[in-house]
Design a protein around this motif. Structure first.
Motif, short mmCIF file in Angstrom:
data_model
loop_
_atom_site.label_atom_id
_atom_site.label_comp_id
_atom_site.label_asym_id
_atom_site.label_seq_id
_atom_site.Cartn_x
_atom_site.Cartn_y
_atom_site.Cartn_z
N GLU A 1 0.84 -1.20 0.00
CA GLU A 1 0.00 0.00 0.00
C GLU A 1 0.87 1.26 0.00
O GLU A 1 0.60 2.22 -0.74
CB GLU A 1 -0.93 0.01 1.21
N GLU A 2 1.92 1.27 0.83
CA GLU A 2 2.82 2.42 0.87
C GLU A 2 3.53 2.62 -0.46
O GLU A 2 3.70 3.75 -0.92
CB GLU A 2 3.85 2.26 1.99
N ARG A 3 3.95 1.53 -1.09
CA ARG A 3 4.61 1.62 -2.39
C ARG A 3 3.66 2.22 -3.44
O ARG A 3 4.04 3.09 -4.21
CB ARG A 3 5.09 0.25 -2.85
N ALA A 4 2.40 1.77 -3.42
CA ALA A 4 1.42 2.30 -4.37
C ALA A 4 1.16 3.78 -4.11
O ALA A 4 1.04 4.57 -5.06
CB ALA A 4 0.12 1.50 -4.28
N LEU A 5 1.10 4.18 -2.84
CA LEU A 5 0.89 5.59 -2.51
C LEU A 5 2.08 6.45 -2.96
O LEU A 5 1.90 7.54 -3.51
CB LEU A 5 0.66 5.77 -1.02
N ARG A 6 3.32 5.95 -2.73
CA ARG A 6 4.50 6.70 -3.17
C ARG A 6 4.52 6.85 -4.68
O ARG A 6 4.85 7.92 -5.21
CB ARG A 6 5.78 6.01 -2.69
N LYS A 7 4.12 5.81 -5.38
CA LYS A 7 4.07 5.85 -6.84
C LYS A 7 3.04 6.89 -7.29
O LYS A 7 3.31 7.69 -8.19
CB LYS A 7 3.73 4.47 -7.41
N ARG A 8 1.89 6.88 -6.65
CA ARG A 8 0.82 7.82 -7.02
C ARG A 8 1.25 9.26 -6.73
O ARG A 8 1.01 10.16 -7.54
CB ARG A 8 -0.46 7.49 -6.24
N ALA B 1 4.31 10.40 -6.71
CA ALA B 1 5.32 10.73 -7.74
C ALA B 1 4.64 11.08 -9.06
O ALA B 1 5.05 12.03 -9.74
CB ALA B 1 6.30 9.58 -7.91
N GLU B 2 3.61 10.34 -9.41
CA GLU B 2 2.87 10.62 -10.65
C GLU B 2 2.20 11.99 -10.59
O GLU B 2 2.25 12.77 -11.55
CB GLU B 2 1.81 9.55 -10.90
N LEU B 3 1.59 12.31 -9.45
CA LEU B 3 0.92 13.59 -9.29
C LEU B 3 1.93 14.75 -9.28
O LEU B 3 1.64 15.81 -9.88
CB LEU B 3 0.09 13.62 -7.99
N GLU B 4 3.07 14.54 -8.66
CA GLU B 4 4.11 15.59 -8.66
C GLU B 4 4.66 15.80 -10.05
O GLU B 4 4.99 16.94 -10.42
CB GLU B 4 5.22 15.21 -7.69
N ALA B 5 4.76 14.75 -10.84
CA ALA B 5 5.27 14.87 -12.21
C ALA B 5 4.29 15.66 -13.09
O ALA B 5 4.72 16.30 -14.05
CB ALA B 5 5.52 13.47 -12.79
N GLN B 6 3.01 15.63 -12.76
CA GLN B 6 2.01 16.36 -13.53
C GLN B 6 2.00 17.84 -13.21
O GLN B 6 1.50 18.66 -13.96
CB GLN B 6 0.61 15.79 -13.27
N SER B 7 2.55 18.21 -12.07
CA SER B 7 2.53 19.62 -11.63
C SER B 7 3.50 20.48 -12.39
O SER B 7 4.50 20.17 -12.86
CB SER B 7 2.86 19.73 -10.15
#
Length: 141
Positions: free
Chosen positions: A126-133, A135-141
């Motif tokens: 769950e933590e790995r999935a949250l970190r990935k998400r 990172a994805e959201l930060e990359a969109q910013s």
């Protein structure tokens, strides 16, 4: 009021895995929670080494530290919670968290180690999935 504690009943009833290994790293206690967590029966585990649950790539480092602890009578982990990968009998990877305590003879010599272990595989994923998400959201910013 002093109440006698049935230590065997406690070890068998507790929800966390309890694994004791002797000074050579051979398993001397494997409770029912360890059976559920790792898939090995008590009979399969007793007398075997901790290699039973240690990923092959980590065994060298594990044994270096284990033998140093047996020789010095000290562990650098104290009351720290350790988080490491482990292996189930069926070959799948587990993420475990555990504490260790040294067992000693009356003369102070270390005779073994007890580990109290919890399976944190689901939490780790769950933590790995949250970190990935994130990172994805930060990359969109």
């Amino acid at each position: 009021m002093q109440t006698a504690i049935d230590h065997e009943q406690l070890v068998n009833a507790i929800g966390d895995a309890i694994v004791i290994s002797d000074a050579t790293g051979h398993i001397t206690l494997w409770n029912p929670a360890a059976e559920r967590m790792f898939g090995f029966t008590r009979d399969e585990a007793l007398g075997d080494t901790l290699d039973l649950i240690i990923p092959e790539r980590l065994r060298g480092r594990h044994w270096d530290g284990y033998h140093k602890t047996m020789d010095t009578g000290q562990t650098r982990y104290g009351n720290d919670v350790l988080r490491v990968p482990a292996v189930h009998k069926d070959g799948r990877s587990l993420s475990i968290a555990f504490t260790v305590a040294l067992l000693t003879a009356p003369d102070g010599r270390v005779t073994g180690i007890v580990a109290v272990i919890r399976d944190e595989t689901a939490r780790f994923q769950e933590e790995r999935a949250l970190r990935k998400r994130v990172a994805e959201l930060e990359a969109q910013s």
